[in-house]
Scaffold this active site. Sequence first.
Site: not given
Ligand code: GCU
Length: 686
Positions: A206, A286, A290, A323, A365, A370, A398, A547
């Site tokens: 991010n 990314k 989100e 990503r 991933k 997630d 995480e 989510w």
């Molecule tokens: C998860 C994580 C986030 C992260 C996201 C990602 O959701 O909680 O903090 O930004 O993965 O992989 O981009």
Amino acid sequence: AAETGINAWLRYAPVSTPKFSQSLPSNIIALNATANGPVHIAAVELQKGLAGILDHNLTVIYPVSYQPGNTTSSILVGTVAEYANTFGGAPHIPRLVDDGFWLNTTGSAIQILGHNERGALYGAFQYLLMLAQGNFSNVAYASNPDAPIRWVNQWDNLDGSIERGYGGRSIFFTNGTVVNNLNRVSEYGRLLASIGINGIIVNNVNANASLLSPENVEGLGRIADTFRPYGVQVGIALNFASPTANLTYGNLSTFDPLDPDVITWWTNVTDTLYERVPDMAGYLVKANSEGQPGPITYNRTLAQGANLFANALQPHGGILMFRAFVYDSVNLNESVWIEDRANAAVDFFTGLDGKFAENAVVQIKYGPIDFQVREPASPLFAYLRNTSTAIELEVTQEYLGQQCHLVYLPPLWKTVLDFDMRANHTKSLVRDIVAGRRFNRPLGGAAAVVNVGTNDTWLGSHLSMSNLYGYGRLAWDFASDPEDILQDWIRLTFGSDPAVLAAITNMSMSSWPAYENYTGNLGIQTLTDILYTHFGPNPQSQDNNPWGQWTRADHKTIGMDRTVSNGTGFAGQYPVEVAAMYENISTTPDNLLLWFHHVNYTQQLHSGETVIQHFYNAHYAGADTAQTFVTQWEGLEGKVDEERYNETLFRLTYQAGHSIVWRDAITNFYHNISGIADSQNRVGNH
Ligand code: GCU
């Protein structure tokens, strides 16, 4: 004492070996002249290592003072090419690829030869890590990596905080800029090189555009200078909307990837970065996920967005990691039965296979949601056949206990790496796909989110370092065995006492199954707090939010129906043989039942238990196992130094208690919602 943690598995603790010490070499000949290059580091490490492990001091001879002559008492370290220059002929060794090495301890001189300087450094570490385990056998072998991309990702923010980091503040950034003292970065480079990691993205996915300011480009240059001797190339994560962020490079009114001004903007930024960091690894992006901006904002495809950066990097030899974690976290609606976040990756990449530039890699991933405690392999691995791919793993725990719980992760990663996608009815292991072998791709490999911090233990706990070590070893050789890797790590970290080896092996190997048992089994995912912390039990938080990590639990039923016939259709994203397996309850493995099917709590598993009784039993069994970690560890008192003994005991005691909190929270929740009694009468009021 801090050094115990900072050196992690590179302690070079003394081992006793009376026999071997007779024939120890007396000097190291560093064949390559590059000042402060990986071969130089290799020589320094060999010197340090043999002094520590065997109390033996070696002289290092550099090329400038080297007189060809008797090498019988030498360790020769360098590239194959430099060996040939020095000795007037190439060595007779198996074929090496980039970063590969040849290690030969059978002759009169020890040969450590790399395809490149980095490979020579890897060979030196292999040799040292063998000696450090008290292994003095004679070996002669070549080792080549499975794939060229073996990167780590740090989710460090410029203010020094780390997203999903549990080991202190950033070692790279503070107050919006790069820190002055980069000693810890150098130590990190050393650890990464010792496990074959060759690239690092140093900032958060991010990303914040201010990373691109001239001051920060200079800071990135210093970071890259610090990692370079270790053969670790630096890359950065980008914010797609940076052209509109009002940076010194000029402010645009658009970040449309097809806009000529945007293309020029990114080309200039990229050229500027390469002036300071000529060997920059590349970018990580990314986008459209989100809340992050991306090409879809302008109705462009993800491939068009990716290629914008890939094209800017291409003249410099850089790689664009794009990503696959793309989904809309705002508009997912649980009341629609067929809506499913798991579908997002393949949906978003539909039609884009083969549309990515040759130096672009889609970073996927391991599972479709997630980083959960159990997920099926992402179907995108099988969908992209004319596009290079890499697997994304998470060392930072995480959802998996945030380093307060011991969870040894390589066995979990192996469930995905070893999974057979049956593309075209042909053996298609995920590990062969991401290595580039299965679909003949030039690039591929692995990236892991690591998130080390300033804590002396790096990750926040001594035992969690087995996951970083294990990641490097698996990224080098995807077929290697998690238990073998673990035992190497234990011997290097804690010594060769058989009791220590047995206890930590046992605890670690049972830790992921235990964690799955007490947090969320049968493929229901980690039943943690989904809204904020991702820590501790909170099964009710999974549902009724956008989510998309839903369980659809009600009074009678639970699970996501991801079948084609009656559900979200996700099962149909796999090649036909796999799709058919998951489509039917009878062929779906118990451990993914609730991932693929919505069933009654009384549904019978292959094991013969009902779903609800399995929940009860598994949560009790998992918590029971966690209690044994404390007693097993207590058996090591006096065998592990006091500092690490106490710090680890503290964490394991916490885990044991927290596993009971987990057990009771989850079993009571499902007891209340289902009203079905535990056949062993442990759960609820009675
Ligand atoms: C998860 C994580 C986030 C992260 C996201 C990602 O959701 O909680 O903090 O930004 O993965 O992989 O981009």
